[in-house]
Scaffold this active site. Structure first.
Site, PDB file in Angstrom:
ATOM      1  N   ASP A   7       0.860  -1.188   0.000  1.00 22.79           N
ATOM      2  CA  ASP A   7       0.000   0.000   0.000  1.00 22.79           C
ATOM      3  C   ASP A   7       0.892   1.233   0.000  1.00 22.79           C
ATOM      4  OD1 ASP A   7      -2.822   1.091   0.257  1.00 22.79           O
ATOM      5  OD2 ASP A   7      -1.825   2.109   1.919  1.00 22.79           O
ATOM      6  N   GLU A   9       0.851   5.772   0.287  1.00 19.11           N
ATOM      7  CA  GLU A   9       0.153   7.038   0.529  1.00 19.11           C
ATOM      8  C   GLU A   9       0.853   8.102  -0.300  1.00 19.11           C
ATOM      9  OE1 GLU A   9      -2.613   6.957   2.014  1.00 19.11           O
ATOM     10  OE2 GLU A   9      -2.437   5.017   3.021  1.00 19.11           O
ATOM     11  N   HIS A 153      -6.074   6.633   7.094  1.00 19.25           N
ATOM     12  CA  HIS A 153      -5.388   5.795   6.110  1.00 19.25           C
ATOM     13  C   HIS A 153      -3.899   5.825   6.426  1.00 19.25           C
ATOM     14  CE1 HIS A 153      -8.556   5.401   2.805  1.00 19.25           C
ATOM     15  NE2 HIS A 153      -9.150   6.015   3.818  1.00 19.25           N
ATOM     16  N   ASP A 158      -3.010  -0.414   6.471  1.00 25.08           N
ATOM     17  CA  ASP A 158      -3.822  -0.780   5.310  1.00 25.08           C
ATOM     18  C   ASP A 158      -3.299  -2.053   4.651  1.00 25.08           C
ATOM     19  OD1 ASP A 158      -5.350   1.411   5.828  1.00 25.08           O
ATOM     20  OD2 ASP A 158      -4.882   2.496   3.987  1.00 25.08           O
TER      21      ASP A 158
END
Length: 243
Positions: A7, A9, A153, A158
């Protein structure tokens, strides 16, 4: 089989507008078992975060000033994922940002698809649950994965949740002990099934007269509903008697 649940960001949603990665998180699984190994880093994106991205992730510009640039972490990152199958939710988003960062770091790094196969759990969920919400939170709720710790998040949490969601979607079960924070000292436990040795003859239970009579009444009722030829059980009895 080695799989990496990944994941990221970012500073914003559009890689074409120059948005950059601010976090990469990876969780390792081997033969569908989390190993306890993970790789995670925050990155200095060399630009400001969008306000919306900061609100969603809780990451602010001042938190990233002293973080490494992607070029400083690229070799370490690629060494961790190389040759694995990447499991990503909405893979085109993350892979697009990763490929853009690799291009900035140098053409010799190539693209993610040159090194790894990519499995998109969003595409998998849309096929399995058409017409339903298939965000990570929605899948956690649908599949019984506890996401109560996900206030914001974050790449690592995640990735951990996505690992559980993936296991649930593909096997109907979630590993009982994901051990993301501390790997077991002894490693994964192998379950060995030993053959059973009988020490005495099994006891045979036979139907008594009352049970046999009830069975015959049940077959009579089935014969009536089955019509000509009678029920399957009576036809089998006749064939065995004639053999």
């Amino acid at each position: 089989m080695r799989q990496i649940v990944l994941d990221t960001e970012t500073t914003g949603l559009e890689v074409r507008q120059g948005h950059r990665l601010v976090e990469i998180a990876c969780v390792e699984m081997i033969e569908r078992r989390p190993t306890g190994r993970h790789w995670q880093t925050y990155l200095n994106p060399e630009r400001a975060m969008d306000e919306g991205a900061s609100q969603v992730t809780g990451i602010r510009d001042d938190m990233l000033v002293d973080k490494p640039f992607f070029a400083e972490k690229v070799d370490e990152f690629l060494a961790f994922i190389d040759g694995a199958e990447l499991i990503i939710h909405n893979a085109s988003f993350d892979v697009g940002f990763l490929d853009a960062e690799l291009a900035r770091a140098g053409a010799h790094y190539g693209r993610i698809g040159d090194r790894c196969q990519v499995l998109d759990t969003l595409a998998m969920a849309r096929e399995r649950y058409p017409g339903q919400r298939n965000s990570l939170d929605a899948l956690c709720k649908r599949l019984g994965v506890d996401n109560s710790a996900r206030d914001l998040h974050g790449g690592l949490i995640d990735a951990q949740l996505l690992a559980e969601v993936y296991l649930a979607m593909t096997s109907g079960q979630v590993a009982l002990d994901l051990a993301f924070e501390d790997a077991s000292e002894t490693g994964p436990v192998a379950v060995v099934l030993q053959p059973t040795t009988l020490t005495r003859r099994p006891r045979v239970l036979r139907a008594n007269a009352e049970e046999l009579a009830a069975h015959e009444r049940r077959l009579d009722a089935l014969d009536k509903s089955a019509g000509e030829g009678g029920s399957l059980w009576r036809r089998e009895e006749k064939q065995e008697a004639a053999a």
